[in-house]
Design a protein around this motif. Structure first.
Motif, PDB file in Angstrom:
ATOM      1  N   SER A  36       0.831  -1.210   0.000  1.00 29.96           N
ATOM      2  CA  SER A  36       0.000   0.000   0.000  1.00 29.96           C
ATOM      3  C   SER A  36       0.865   1.260   0.000  1.00 29.96           C
ATOM      4  O   SER A  36       0.548   2.238  -0.687  1.00 29.96           O
ATOM      5  CB  SER A  36      -0.970  -0.005   1.176  1.00 29.96           C
ATOM      6  OG  SER A  36      -0.290   0.154   2.401  1.00 29.96           O
ATOM      7  N   VAL A  37       1.970   1.224   0.725  1.00 25.42           N
ATOM      8  CA  VAL A  37       2.894   2.367   0.741  1.00 25.42           C
ATOM      9  C   VAL A  37       3.541   2.538  -0.635  1.00 25.42           C
ATOM     10  O   VAL A  37       3.690   3.666  -1.135  1.00 25.42           O
ATOM     11  CB  VAL A  37       3.970   2.189   1.840  1.00 25.42           C
ATOM     12  CG1 VAL A  37       5.088   3.205   1.694  1.00 25.42           C
ATOM     13  CG2 VAL A  37       3.336   2.288   3.216  1.00 25.42           C
ATOM     14  N   LEU A  38       3.919   1.434  -1.269  1.00 25.19           N
ATOM     15  CA  LEU A  38       4.540   1.509  -2.592  1.00 25.19           C
ATOM     16  C   LEU A  38       3.584   2.072  -3.642  1.00 25.19           C
ATOM     17  O   LEU A  38       4.007   2.823  -4.534  1.00 25.19           O
ATOM     18  CB  LEU A  38       5.067   0.141  -3.018  1.00 25.19           C
ATOM     19  CG  LEU A  38       6.287  -0.368  -2.256  1.00 25.19           C
ATOM     20  CD1 LEU A  38       6.613  -1.802  -2.674  1.00 25.19           C
ATOM     21  CD2 LEU A  38       7.487   0.547  -2.461  1.00 25.19           C
ATOM     22  N   ILE A  39       2.306   1.727  -3.542  1.00 26.91           N
ATOM     23  CA  ILE A  39       1.321   2.291  -4.476  1.00 26.91           C
ATOM     24  C   ILE A  39       1.212   3.797  -4.271  1.00 26.91           C
ATOM     25  O   ILE A  39       1.224   4.570  -5.236  1.00 26.91           O
ATOM     26  CB  ILE A  39      -0.050   1.602  -4.308  1.00 26.91           C
ATOM     27  CG1 ILE A  39       0.041   0.145  -4.766  1.00 26.91           C
ATOM     28  CG2 ILE A  39      -1.139   2.350  -5.083  1.00 26.91           C
ATOM     29  CD1 ILE A  39      -1.147  -0.709  -4.366  1.00 26.91           C
ATOM     30  N   THR A  40       1.135   4.214  -3.017  1.00 29.85           N
ATOM     31  CA  THR A  40       1.065   5.648  -2.722  1.00 29.85           C
ATOM     32  C   THR A  40       2.315   6.360  -3.229  1.00 29.85           C
ATOM     33  O   THR A  40       2.226   7.426  -3.850  1.00 29.85           O
ATOM     34  CB  THR A  40       0.889   5.883  -1.210  1.00 29.85           C
ATOM     35  OG1 THR A  40      -0.261   5.169  -0.760  1.00 29.85           O
ATOM     36  CG2 THR A  40       0.736   7.358  -0.902  1.00 29.85           C
ATOM     37  N   LEU A  41       3.459   5.783  -2.998  1.00 31.69           N
ATOM     38  CA  LEU A  41       4.717   6.356  -3.489  1.00 31.69           C
ATOM     39  C   LEU A  41       4.721   6.404  -5.013  1.00 31.69           C
ATOM     40  O   LEU A  41       5.187   7.376  -5.613  1.00 31.69           O
ATOM     41  CB  LEU A  41       5.905   5.549  -2.969  1.00 31.69           C
ATOM     42  CG  LEU A  41       7.293   6.031  -3.356  1.00 31.69           C
ATOM     43  CD1 LEU A  41       7.532   7.453  -2.869  1.00 31.69           C
ATOM     44  CD2 LEU A  41       8.344   5.087  -2.796  1.00 31.69           C
ATOM     45  N   GLY A  42       4.178   5.370  -5.650  1.00 29.74           N
ATOM     46  CA  GLY A  42       4.082   5.357  -7.106  1.00 29.74           C
ATOM     47  C   GLY A  42       3.263   6.522  -7.630  1.00 29.74           C
ATOM     48  O   GLY A  42       3.621   7.144  -8.636  1.00 29.74           O
ATOM     49  N   VAL A  43       2.165   6.845  -6.948  1.00 29.85           N
ATOM     50  CA  VAL A  43       1.345   7.987  -7.359  1.00 29.85           C
ATOM     51  C   VAL A  43       2.126   9.287  -7.192  1.00 29.85           C
ATOM     52  O   VAL A  43       2.076  10.160  -8.066  1.00 29.85           O
ATOM     53  CB  VAL A  43       0.011   8.030  -6.573  1.00 29.85           C
ATOM     54  CG1 VAL A  43      -0.755   9.317  -6.860  1.00 29.85           C
ATOM     55  CG2 VAL A  43      -0.839   6.813  -6.907  1.00 29.85           C
ATOM     56  N   VAL A  44       2.872   9.418  -6.113  1.00 26.93           N
ATOM     57  CA  VAL A  44       3.692  10.620  -5.910  1.00 26.93           C
ATOM     58  C   VAL A  44       4.727  10.746  -7.033  1.00 26.93           C
ATOM     59  O   VAL A  44       4.935  11.839  -7.589  1.00 26.93           O
ATOM     60  CB  VAL A  44       4.372  10.601  -4.521  1.00 26.93           C
ATOM     61  CG1 VAL A  44       5.409  11.706  -4.393  1.00 26.93           C
ATOM     62  CG2 VAL A  44       3.327  10.692  -3.422  1.00 26.93           C
TER      63      VAL A  44
END
Length: 138
Positions: free
Chosen positions: A9-17
């Motif tokens: 979930s953190v990696l997905i959020t980071l991907g959006v950033v």
């Protein structure tokens, strides 16, 4: 598995950033090229457009699909729901990206939906963070 769920979930959020950052860089690079005598046409691409394409069309969907699969084994309360919502928003994001080429106004929804993807992924991560140490029946 709960920690894998949370990391995804953190990696997905980071991907959006990363997506937001590189698409801004991409268009500022295009504007800089035009200011320096370049031409903007169908062949106008730069490294930032390429990164945006790879992260958005390959990496984030793979992470979202993996999050959905892991959610069935992670025993995070509400984890399947948040993973499914995140995955659904990622699928919508891809649809909006392609539709935006035909209907440019949908490009705005593509940008807004990116924020929804990040928010849903964050909610999934919060669920994992507050989950009890012992597995809960799903």
């Amino acid at each position: 598995m709960r920690s894998v769920y949370r990391v995804l979930s953190v990696l997905i959020t980071l991907g959006v950033v990363i997506q937001l950052t590189v698409i801004a860089a991409a268009w500022f690079l295009v504007l800089d090229d035009v200011d320096n005598g370049g031409v903007f046409d169908n062949n106008s691409r730069n490294w930032a457009h390429d990164v945006h394409s790879v992260v958005g069309a390959e990496l984030i969907p793979l992470l979202a699909l993996t999050l959905l699969v892991v959610s069935f084994f992670a025993h995070v309360p509400g984890g399947v729901k948040w993973a499914a919502l995140t995955f659904g928003a990622v699928v919508l994001q891809i649809v909006l990206a392609f539709a935006g080429y035909r209907v440019p106004g949908l490009g705005a929804l593509h940008g807004l939906n990116a924020l929804a993807v990040a928010g849903l992924a964050q909610m999934a991560g919060k669920q994992a963070a507050k989950a009890p140490a012992t597995p809960v029946a799903v």
